[in-house]
Design an enzyme around this catalytic site. Structure first.
Site, PDB file in Angstrom:
ATOM      1  N   GLU A 178      82.089 -14.389  -9.368  1.00  0.00           N
ATOM      2  CA  GLU A 178      80.909 -13.744  -9.924  1.00  0.00           C
ATOM      3  C   GLU A 178      79.740 -13.759  -8.943  1.00  0.00           C
ATOM      4  OE1 GLU A 178      81.648 -15.214 -14.538  1.00  0.00           O
ATOM      5  OE2 GLU A 178      80.490 -16.462 -13.156  1.00  0.00           O
ATOM      6  N   ASP A 228      82.539 -19.531 -20.687  1.00  0.00           N
ATOM      7  CA  ASP A 228      81.736 -18.814 -19.695  1.00  0.00           C
ATOM      8  C   ASP A 228      82.411 -17.548 -19.187  1.00  0.00           C
ATOM      9  OD1 ASP A 228      83.760 -19.957 -18.239  1.00  0.00           O
ATOM     10  OD2 ASP A 228      82.470 -21.128 -16.920  1.00  0.00           O
ATOM     11  N   LYS A 246      73.444 -16.012  -6.714  1.00  0.00           N
ATOM     12  CA  LYS A 246      74.453 -17.052  -6.528  1.00  0.00           C
ATOM     13  C   LYS A 246      75.835 -16.417  -6.526  1.00  0.00           C
ATOM     14  CE  LYS A 246      75.736 -20.038  -9.828  1.00  0.00           C
ATOM     15  NZ  LYS A 246      75.670 -21.187 -10.755  1.00  0.00           N
TER      16      LYS A 246
END
Length: 353
Positions: free
Chosen positions: A64, A235, A77
């Site tokens: 991601e 998540d 990030k």
């Protein structure tokens, strides 16, 4: 060989530097500092660019990118989540992050974020629990005793005053590891034989498991009134930890609904299932816990603004120290139009010709 100019150099905080920073600041003080930065950025939530993270899913896990900007500084990030990695001796989650000046696009910090992500996740959990958990909470259950568990426990101690943690993991070796690591940190540590035993007497229930599946780590009948649930294991799509019945009985608080509805516990619920954005509670726009007997649930999937806050904290803390490398990351030709000439002049023996 020509030395790089100052404009070419970007401060790089390595894993070793991050560990040194933790010990120089103090772990609990660093968790409190991160929580303060995160809370400050949540109070100005509306200033930020917000988008669900860009995810590339595979059968093995997910990679991601998590970007955001407050208009002056841009941050992102890179992070992965691969549950199978542990069996191969690898981290389930690895990460690095960057801050850049919006005005000219130049990076101003590059940092490891494998350790920093664990710290910011724990700091966010405890910061939110400070607003939602029952008053006077002293005991938490830590269900899932992997890489995040010690950070979560110590953040709840440092920020919420928790003095007892009850541990359970499907792997007893993980519980032994966590208990050994927490020894001497000023908390009562109670290893438990089941999730049911772990939540006995706990006012804060944290779930943090790694398997990519729709699980019921907590069933509906396990959760009584008045507790705060900190659900951080879900998540990604197809990965949850809580029974649906818990969600229908709880006041549910989230970071960014468009992302949480895809990845969080509420992916199990209809799209119009009511939730409260936690920044609104922190900013005084909406109430948090409204009754002592209410179940509050922080359905946390992690959001880019938290990483931005953590990188801001690190940038401020390493400035003027020896806790970074000047990394030759940016080309800086004498004439900005002559990148090719800069390359040519770097050829072996070019200076002598």
């Amino acid at each position: 060989m020509t030395e790089p100019s100052d404009k070419a150099l970007v401060p790089f905080v390595s894993v070793d530097h991050m560990m040194q920073l933790i010990h120089r600041v103090g772990l609990e003080q660093m968790l409190r500092g991160l929580a303060e930065y995160i809370e400050a950025d949540f109070r100005r939530w509306e200033l930020f660019d917000k988008t669900p993270r860009v995810a590339s899913h595979s059968a093995e896990g997910v990679i991601e990118l998590m970007p955001t900007s407050d208009g002056e500084v841009y941050g992102f990030k890179y992070v992965n989540g691969h549950p199978k990695n542990m069996k191969e001796g690898l981290q389930t989650v690895t990460a690095f992050g960057l801050l850049a000046d919006v005005g000219n696009g130049y990076p101003v910090l590059l940092s490891e974020m494998t350790i920093l992500t664990a710290l910011r996740t724990a700091a966010t959990s405890a910061m939110v629990a400070k607003h939602l958990a029952p008053k006077g909470a002293t005991t938490m259950a830590m269900i899932g005793n992997g890489a995040q568990s010690e950070f979560q426990s110590l953040a709840m101690k440092a920020i919420c005053g928790i003095d007892s943690v009850r541990l359970w993991d499907i792997d007893p070796a993980a519980t032994r590891k966590c208990a050994a690591n927490l020894a001497g940190h000023g908390m009562q540590v109670v290893p438990c034989a089941s999730a049911e035993q772990a939540i006995e007497g706990a006012q804060i229930l944290t779930t943090c498991t790694a398997d990519k599946q729709c699980a019921k780590i907590l069933s509906d009948n396990m959760v009584g009134p008045g507790v705060h649930i900190n659900a951080i294991g879900g998540d990604c799509p197809g990965k949850t930890e809580l029974a649906q019945g818990i969600l229908t009985r709880a006041g549910v608080f989230v970071e960014y609904p468009p992302q949480t509805r895809i990845e969080g516990e509420i992916q199990q619920m209809p799209q119009d299932f009511p939730v409260t954005e936690i920044w609104e509670v922190i900013a005084g726009r909406k109430p948090g816990r409204q009754r002592a007997e209410q179940i509050t649930l922080f359905d946390s999937v992690g959001f880019a603004i938290e990483d931005f806050s953590a990188l801001r904290f690190v940038r401020d803390r390493v400035a003027g120290t020896d806790l970074y490398h000047p990394l030759d990351l940016l080309a800086d030709p004498d004439d900005p139009r002559d990148l090719f000439g800069m390359v040519q002049r770097a050829a072996p023996g070019a200076a002598a010709r």
